[in-house]
Design a protein around this motif. Structure first.
Motif, PDB file in Angstrom:
ATOM      1  N   SER A  87     -31.979 -25.952 -31.259  1.00  0.00           N
ATOM      2  CA  SER A  87     -31.819 -25.784 -29.861  1.00  0.00           C
ATOM      3  C   SER A  87     -33.088 -26.204 -29.014  1.00  0.00           C
ATOM      4  CB  SER A  87     -31.328 -24.385 -29.239  1.00  0.00           C
ATOM      5  OG  SER A  87     -31.426 -24.417 -28.110  1.00  0.00           O
ATOM      6  N   TYR A  88     -32.759 -27.156 -27.966  1.00  0.00           N
ATOM      7  CA  TYR A  88     -34.217 -27.423 -27.435  1.00  0.00           C
ATOM      8  C   TYR A  88     -34.176 -26.938 -26.127  1.00  0.00           C
ATOM      9  CZ  TYR A  88     -34.226 -31.042 -30.864  1.00  0.00           C
ATOM     10  OH  TYR A  88     -34.182 -31.650 -32.149  1.00  0.00           O
ATOM     11  N   GLY A  89     -33.331 -25.898 -25.725  1.00  0.00           N
ATOM     12  CA  GLY A  89     -33.295 -25.190 -24.492  1.00  0.00           C
ATOM     13  C   GLY A  89     -33.149 -26.073 -22.982  1.00  0.00           C
ATOM     14  N   LEU A  90     -32.391 -27.069 -23.200  1.00  0.00           N
ATOM     15  CA  LEU A  90     -32.422 -27.890 -22.108  1.00  0.00           C
ATOM     16  C   LEU A  90     -30.898 -27.905 -21.578  1.00  0.00           C
ATOM     17  CD1 LEU A  90     -34.089 -31.107 -23.856  1.00  0.00           C
ATOM     18  CD2 LEU A  90     -34.745 -29.739 -22.080  1.00  0.00           C
ATOM     19  N   GLY A  91     -30.683 -28.278 -20.381  1.00  0.00           N
ATOM     20  CA  GLY A  91     -29.481 -28.223 -19.819  1.00  0.00           C
ATOM     21  C   GLY A  91     -29.181 -26.685 -19.486  1.00  0.00           C
ATOM     22  N   ARG A  92     -27.906 -26.553 -18.890  1.00  0.00           N
ATOM     23  CA  ARG A  92     -27.705 -25.142 -18.126  1.00  0.00           C
ATOM     24  C   ARG A  92     -26.066 -24.991 -18.240  1.00  0.00           C
ATOM     25  NH1 ARG A  92     -24.543 -25.829 -13.876  1.00  0.00           N
ATOM     26  NH2 ARG A  92     -24.947 -27.821 -12.402  1.00  0.00           N
ATOM     27  N   GLU A  93     -25.559 -23.812 -18.265  1.00  0.00           N
ATOM     28  CA  GLU A  93     -24.341 -23.407 -18.288  1.00  0.00           C
ATOM     29  C   GLU A  93     -23.353 -24.113 -17.134  1.00  0.00           C
ATOM     30  OE1 GLU A  93     -22.233 -20.383 -19.941  1.00  0.00           O
ATOM     31  OE2 GLU A  93     -24.042 -19.546 -20.625  1.00  0.00           O
ATOM     32  N   ALA A  94     -22.174 -24.647 -17.528  1.00  0.00           N
ATOM     33  CA  ALA A  94     -21.266 -25.251 -16.415  1.00  0.00           C
ATOM     34  C   ALA A  94     -20.773 -24.048 -15.951  1.00  0.00           C
ATOM     35  CB  ALA A  94     -20.513 -26.091 -16.997  1.00  0.00           C
ATOM     36  N   THR A  95     -20.418 -24.122 -14.411  1.00  0.00           N
ATOM     37  CA  THR A  95     -19.680 -22.937 -13.843  1.00  0.00           C
ATOM     38  C   THR A  95     -18.361 -23.317 -14.124  1.00  0.00           C
ATOM     39  OG1 THR A  95     -19.569 -23.976 -11.742  1.00  0.00           O
ATOM     40  CG2 THR A  95     -21.506 -22.919 -11.937  1.00  0.00           C
ATOM     41  N   PRO A  96     -17.489 -22.475 -13.757  1.00  0.00           N
ATOM     42  CA  PRO A  96     -16.034 -22.558 -13.940  1.00  0.00           C
ATOM     43  C   PRO A  96     -15.526 -23.596 -12.966  1.00  0.00           C
ATOM     44  CG  PRO A  96     -16.359 -20.168 -14.026  1.00  0.00           C
ATOM     45  CD  PRO A  96     -17.553 -20.834 -13.790  1.00  0.00           C
ATOM     46  N   ASP A  97     -15.940 -23.502 -11.968  1.00  0.00           N
ATOM     47  CA  ASP A  97     -15.680 -24.673 -10.532  1.00  0.00           C
ATOM     48  C   ASP A  97     -15.838 -25.952 -11.104  1.00  0.00           C
ATOM     49  OD1 ASP A  97     -14.473 -22.462  -9.233  1.00  0.00           O
ATOM     50  OD2 ASP A  97     -16.423 -22.402  -7.542  1.00  0.00           O
ATOM     51  N   GLU A  98     -17.205 -26.142 -11.704  1.00  0.00           N
ATOM     52  CA  GLU A  98     -17.489 -27.371 -12.066  1.00  0.00           C
ATOM     53  C   GLU A  98     -16.674 -27.942 -13.259  1.00  0.00           C
ATOM     54  OE1 GLU A  98     -22.403 -27.087 -11.141  1.00  0.00           O
ATOM     55  OE2 GLU A  98     -21.594 -26.457 -13.163  1.00  0.00           O
ATOM     56  N   VAL A  99     -16.507 -26.990 -14.081  1.00  0.00           N
ATOM     57  CA  VAL A  99     -15.483 -27.521 -15.363  1.00  0.00           C
ATOM     58  C   VAL A  99     -14.091 -27.872 -14.647  1.00  0.00           C
ATOM     59  CG1 VAL A  99     -14.192 -26.998 -17.263  1.00  0.00           C
ATOM     60  CG2 VAL A  99     -16.466 -26.353 -16.868  1.00  0.00           C
ATOM     61  N   ALA A 100     -13.588 -27.034 -13.858  1.00  0.00           N
ATOM     62  CA  ALA A 100     -12.076 -27.381 -13.110  1.00  0.00           C
ATOM     63  C   ALA A 100     -12.200 -28.414 -12.302  1.00  0.00           C
ATOM     64  CB  ALA A 100     -12.008 -26.155 -12.046  1.00  0.00           C
ATOM     65  N   ALA A 101     -13.258 -28.730 -11.757  1.00  0.00           N
ATOM     66  CA  ALA A 101     -13.675 -30.153 -10.966  1.00  0.00           C
ATOM     67  C   ALA A 101     -13.183 -31.465 -11.833  1.00  0.00           C
ATOM     68  CB  ALA A 101     -14.729 -30.155 -10.084  1.00  0.00           C
ATOM     69  N   TRP A 102     -13.955 -31.496 -12.880  1.00  0.00           N
ATOM     70  CA  TRP A 102     -13.960 -32.635 -13.675  1.00  0.00           C
ATOM     71  C   TRP A 102     -12.899 -32.627 -14.817  1.00  0.00           C
ATOM     72  CZ3 TRP A 102     -19.859 -34.449 -14.758  1.00  0.00           C
ATOM     73  CH2 TRP A 102     -20.033 -35.007 -13.542  1.00  0.00           C
ATOM     74  N   ASP A 103     -12.542 -31.572 -15.252  1.00  0.00           N
ATOM     75  CA  ASP A 103     -11.475 -31.373 -16.445  1.00  0.00           C
ATOM     76  C   ASP A 103     -10.174 -31.322 -16.091  1.00  0.00           C
ATOM     77  OD1 ASP A 103     -10.180 -30.876 -18.711  1.00  0.00           O
ATOM     78  OD2 ASP A 103     -11.226 -29.065 -19.317  1.00  0.00           O
ATOM     79  N   ILE A 104      -9.730 -32.502 -15.644  1.00  0.00           N
ATOM     80  CA  ILE A 104      -8.369 -32.688 -15.010  1.00  0.00           C
ATOM     81  C   ILE A 104      -7.223 -33.593 -15.839  1.00  0.00           C
ATOM     82  CG2 ILE A 104      -9.140 -32.689 -12.743  1.00  0.00           C
ATOM     83  CD1 ILE A 104      -8.945 -35.834 -12.664  1.00  0.00           C
ATOM     84  N   ASP A 105      -7.855 -33.775 -17.322  1.00  0.00           N
ATOM     85  CA  ASP A 105      -6.920 -34.485 -18.202  1.00  0.00           C
ATOM     86  C   ASP A 105      -6.227 -33.681 -18.726  1.00  0.00           C
ATOM     87  OD1 ASP A 105      -8.242 -33.258 -20.855  1.00  0.00           O
ATOM     88  OD2 ASP A 105      -9.810 -33.560 -19.718  1.00  0.00           O
ATOM     89  N   VAL A 106      -5.054 -34.505 -19.041  1.00  0.00           N
ATOM     90  CA  VAL A 106      -3.651 -33.777 -19.914  1.00  0.00           C
ATOM     91  C   VAL A 106      -3.300 -34.592 -20.961  1.00  0.00           C
ATOM     92  CG1 VAL A 106      -1.252 -33.673 -18.961  1.00  0.00           C
ATOM     93  CG2 VAL A 106      -2.809 -33.550 -17.304  1.00  0.00           C
ATOM     94  N   ARG A 107      -2.692 -33.679 -22.065  1.00  0.00           N
ATOM     95  CA  ARG A 107      -2.521 -34.003 -23.103  1.00  0.00           C
ATOM     96  C   ARG A 107      -0.862 -33.814 -23.491  1.00  0.00           C
ATOM     97  NH1 ARG A 107      -6.304 -30.862 -27.381  1.00  0.00           N
ATOM     98  NH2 ARG A 107      -4.485 -29.558 -27.286  1.00  0.00           N
ATOM     99  N   PRO A 108      -0.423 -34.739 -24.499  1.00  0.00           N
ATOM    100  CA  PRO A 108       1.218 -34.570 -24.794  1.00  0.00           C
ATOM    101  C   PRO A 108       1.563 -33.271 -24.835  1.00  0.00           C
ATOM    102  CG  PRO A 108       0.044 -36.486 -25.986  1.00  0.00           C
ATOM    103  CD  PRO A 108      -1.035 -35.676 -25.353  1.00  0.00           C
ATOM    104  N   ASP A 109       0.975 -32.292 -25.425  1.00  0.00           N
ATOM    105  CA  ASP A 109       1.456 -31.109 -25.485  1.00  0.00           C
ATOM    106  C   ASP A 109       1.429 -30.090 -24.390  1.00  0.00           C
ATOM    107  OD1 ASP A 109      -1.383 -30.520 -25.206  1.00  0.00           O
ATOM    108  OD2 ASP A 109      -1.556 -29.449 -27.167  1.00  0.00           O
ATOM    109  N   GLY A 110       0.909 -30.829 -23.216  1.00  0.00           N
ATOM    110  CA  GLY A 110       1.063 -30.186 -21.773  1.00  0.00           C
ATOM    111  C   GLY A 110      -0.331 -29.691 -21.607  1.00  0.00           C
ATOM    112  N   LEU A 111      -1.081 -29.475 -22.407  1.00  0.00           N
ATOM    113  CA  LEU A 111      -2.530 -28.900 -22.130  1.00  0.00           C
ATOM    114  C   LEU A 111      -3.225 -29.806 -20.913  1.00  0.00           C
ATOM    115  CD1 LEU A 111      -4.702 -26.550 -23.229  1.00  0.00           C
ATOM    116  CD2 LEU A 111      -5.956 -28.722 -23.879  1.00  0.00           C
ATOM    117  N   GLY A 112      -3.650 -28.852 -19.832  1.00  0.00           N
ATOM    118  CA  GLY A 112      -4.078 -29.434 -18.843  1.00  0.00           C
ATOM    119  C   GLY A 112      -3.170 -29.824 -17.466  1.00  0.00           C
ATOM    120  N   LEU A 113      -1.995 -29.710 -17.766  1.00  0.00           N
ATOM    121  CA  LEU A 113      -0.960 -29.892 -16.642  1.00  0.00           C
ATOM    122  C   LEU A 113      -1.121 -28.788 -15.854  1.00  0.00           C
ATOM    123  CD1 LEU A 113       2.580 -30.944 -18.030  1.00  0.00           C
ATOM    124  CD2 LEU A 113       1.049 -32.244 -16.513  1.00  0.00           C
TER     125      LEU A 113
END
Lengths: 388, 328
Positions: B2-28
């Motif tokens: 571990s290099y102690g770099l970066g920071r934790e993503a907030t739930p709102d940030e993940v929600a803003a970018w994680d919009i992908d959808v998979r065949p099993d319906g994950l992400g819909l």
């Protein structure tokens, strides 16, 4: 008496030239203005989602200059302010993380040369000889030294969970490019790169950050990389279903055809670069590469494959990087049928186009690594042909 | 390590970018849409490139039909004939369409468009409604026809000893590229390329060229023009402007000011309403252009311009300044 280029004082020997800083970022000689990427306008609906081609016939050695690396965009070149650049790691990880560009540059760096070849390189040639020039038949490739951070290092910061079997890199551009990559490859040799040939990535190559997926088809090298999601199965997104799947003659299609098979092409002479010196000592040169290792041998024929000669590989022989070969001979001025054939470190021998078609049919668009033929006439002009 | 770099993503940030959808319906996401809602959105936002029935305009992708063509010499790979999973349609439309205005469709609009694309491919009836709940029950007809890479087992892979001498008796030329002649001409080439004898064999049509940015010396605010050039990115998918600009999906915009609406030379794809407005005297001025760009359909009811309008007055002024700075 004598050559006026010698006996007369030339302007450049008499007058002063330009001083420093006339071009603070240097440009090639004005006499090299014809050396440029070019597109084939009829290929695509719009230049914003299109491709242009590396002028392989104007290059030597193994490194492609940054300004000549072919471009392929699906939604144009993203114009990203590096101060607003973020890379997110999310999904099946212990800790979902965000990095700035400055963060990325504080990880241990690696420098590696790799070729990037579009899976559709030579795709216009499946049904027969079509385009006159290796720039167009083989120019969806470039070979660059990247500086970046091992993707493994980045993923380790987030901590991949045991059920994390795939990663999905995503681009920040208007096409939001996404591809699924198995975790084994992600943890092997992929790079999160921010420099090419010593300078920052060019905008058209993903500035400020792109993914490097050595030996695998270019579409997976996501540019303008903004997010990497870890998951337990592939996403089957557009570029790995509708596109970049290989339709076979029976109507079924191969998917996940990631590796680029061994391939070579003679770049000089070729249709855009004929022999202009007449008969006598002649240099044939070209490039060879394999997504599965190094190139062990390149063979060249001048008689359409009746007899083959060992070409000389000169320059670095790096894993999954372009190799340069030369074959020198005394040309008697009679017509030639030139081909090159690569053998890679796995022992794989580059097939003929007809051998490929026997397995693949003519509809698969991607992964055409068949042997290229140039016909050279008495005048030294070259044409793209196919032979028996 | 571990290099102690970066920071934790907030739930709102993940929600803003994680919009992908998979065949099993994950992400819909939650939501739904009907075929008829989808038709309306499609006609407004998609038909200009993909055609009224998914048949495509020019070289833009064909979205419907093509069943039984995959073994032919000209396979037509559409959602109905080729795509293995419906989730790919939803995901791609939602993240990357319409071309030039990505991520502008709501979840319900994306469900409706996906439903309509299924209808265009004869997969559902006209009264169908697609929802998060029934999504994963749907299978596309070509799903079973994909299989993993098997190149290592194919005939061209097997280790072969390459022949070096007397490998074949005679060699004949069987095909020549110069006969087809589809190689672009190169005016700056150091050497001429081969002369052709026939015209293009491909079904391809020549694509239009990108607008070349041209610096002229207009009596306008250069900063405003520069801003306008950025705003014009919203227009670029359909309109070219600048030296050598040609008609694309929409007419080129050189010399547009002073022109009667619906009369750009050689442009044949105007809506009837646009032509009529011109006949009734509409001429493009700064004022009429600003009104049109602010809300196109309020001014020309059935304009084919699939663009909602520029909401900010600054953007309007900038893009008009940019267009005015283009060559006469």
């Amino acid at each position: 008496a004598g050559d006026p280029a010698i006996t007369e004082v030339q302007p450049w020997a008499n007058q002063l030239g330009e001083g420093v800083d006339v071009a603070p970022y240097g440009m090639p000689s004005k006499y090299e203005a014809h050396v440029r990427r070019r597109d084939v306008p009829w290929l695509t609906a719009d230049p914003v989602s299109s491709v242009n081609f590396t002028p392989l016939h104007e290059l030597d050695g193994v490194i492609t200059p940054n300004g000549l690396c072919f471009e392929r965009h699906h939604g144009g070149t993203a114009d990203i302010d590096p101060a607003k650049y973020r890379l997110m790691i999310n999904g099946l990880v212990e800790k979902e993380l965000v990095f700035t560009l400055q963060d990325l540059k504080r990880f241990p760096r690696q420098n590696r040369a790799y070729f990037l070849e579009c899976a559709a390189n030579s795709g216009m040639e499946w049904r027969g000889a079509q385009l006159n020039g290796c720039q167009f038949t083989h120019g969806m490739i470039h070979n660059v030294i990247y500086t970046g951070v091992s993707l493994r290092t980045i993923l380790e910061q987030a901590g991949v969970k045991t059920n994390g079997k795939w990663v999905m890199p995503e681009g920040a551009d208007a096409s939001a490019m996404t591809r699924s990559i198995p975790i084994e490859k992600a943890l092997d040799d992929c790079l999160v790169a921010f420099a090419m040939n010593g300078e920052a990535l060019r905008p058209e190559q993903g500035y400020p950050v792109r993914l490097v997926v050595p030996g695998w088809e270019g579409n997976m090298w996501v540019k303008w990389l903004r997010r990497i999601e870890v998951g337990d199965m592939p996403w089957h997104h557009r570029e790995e279903t509708s596109k970049y799947t290989d339709l076979m003659a029976n109507g079924k299609a191969r998917r996940f055809t990631w590796e680029m098979d061994a391939k070579s092409v003679i770049t000089n002479p070729s249709p855009q670069a004929p022999i202009t010196h007449g008969k006598g000592h002649t240099i044939i040169t070209g490039v060879a590469w394999s997504g599965r290792g190094t190139i062990k041998e390149v063979h060249v024929t001048t008689d359409g494959g009746r007899n083959w000669h060992q070409a000389r590989i000169d320059g670095p022989s790096w894993d999954k990087s372009m190799h340069r070969f030369y074959y020198e001979f005394d040309w008697d001025g009679s017509p030639l049928l030139l081909q090159s054939r690569a053998v890679d470190s796995t022992g794989y021998v580059q097939p003929t186009k007809n051998e490929l078609r026997a397995v693949r049919g003519e509809n698969s668009i991607y992964h055409n690594n068949g042997i290229q033929t140039w016909h050279i006439n008495e005048k030294g002009e070259a044409e793209n042909v196919e032979i028996s | 390590e571990s290099y102690g770099l970066g920071r934790e993503a907030t739930p709102d940030e993940v929600a803003a970018w994680d919009i992908d959808v998979r065949p099993d319906g994950l992400g819909l996401p939650e939501g739904s849409g009907t075929v008829s809602d989808g038709e309306e959105i499609y006609m407004e936002r998609c038909a200009v490139c993909h055609g009224d029935f998914g048949e495509a305009v020019g070289r833009w992708p064909v979205l419907a039909g093509g069943q039984d063509t995959l073994t032919s010499a000209r396979p037509v790979k559409t959602i109905g004939s080729y795509w293995p999973y419906l989730s790919t349609v939803w995901d791609y439309v939602h993240r990357a369409m319409p071309f030039g205005d990505a991520q502008s469709l709501s979840n319900d609009e994306t469900y409706a468009l996906t439903a309509y694309l299924m209808y265009l491919n004869d997969l559902v009836d006209e009264d169908f409604e697609l929802t998060k709940e029934n999504f994963t029950e749907i299978r596309l007809p070509n799903e079973e026809n994909f299989y993993p890479d098997d190149r290592l087992e194919s005939a061209v892979w097997k280790n072969r000893t390459p022949c070096m001498t007397n490998c074949k008796p005679e060699v004949k030329i069987t095909a020549r590229a110069a006969v087809i002649d589809v190689t672009p001409d190169d005016p700056t080439a150091a050497h001429p390329t081969g002369e052709g004898t026939e015209t293009k064999a491909e079904t391809a049509e020549p694509a239009t060229e990108a607008a070349t940015e041209v610096a002229s010396a207009p009596a306008v605010d250069p900063a405003l023009v520069e801003k306008g050039e950025k705003v014009f990115k919203k227009c670029k998918a359909c309109h070219a402007v600048g030296e050598g600009a040609k008609h694309k999906i929409g007419p080129h915009l050189n010399d547009v000011f002073g022109r009667t609406a619906g009369t750009a030379d050689g442009f044949k794809k105007y809506s009837k309403d646009m032509v009529k407005a011109g006949e009734e005297g509409l001429v493009w001025t700064e004022e009429t252009m600003a009104a049109f760009l602010a809300k196109p359909k309020a001014m020309i009811k059935r304009t084919k311009m699939a663009f909602a309008g520029l909401k900010k007055e600054d953007d309007l002024n900038a893009v008009i300044a940019y267009l005015k700075a283009m060559p006469e």
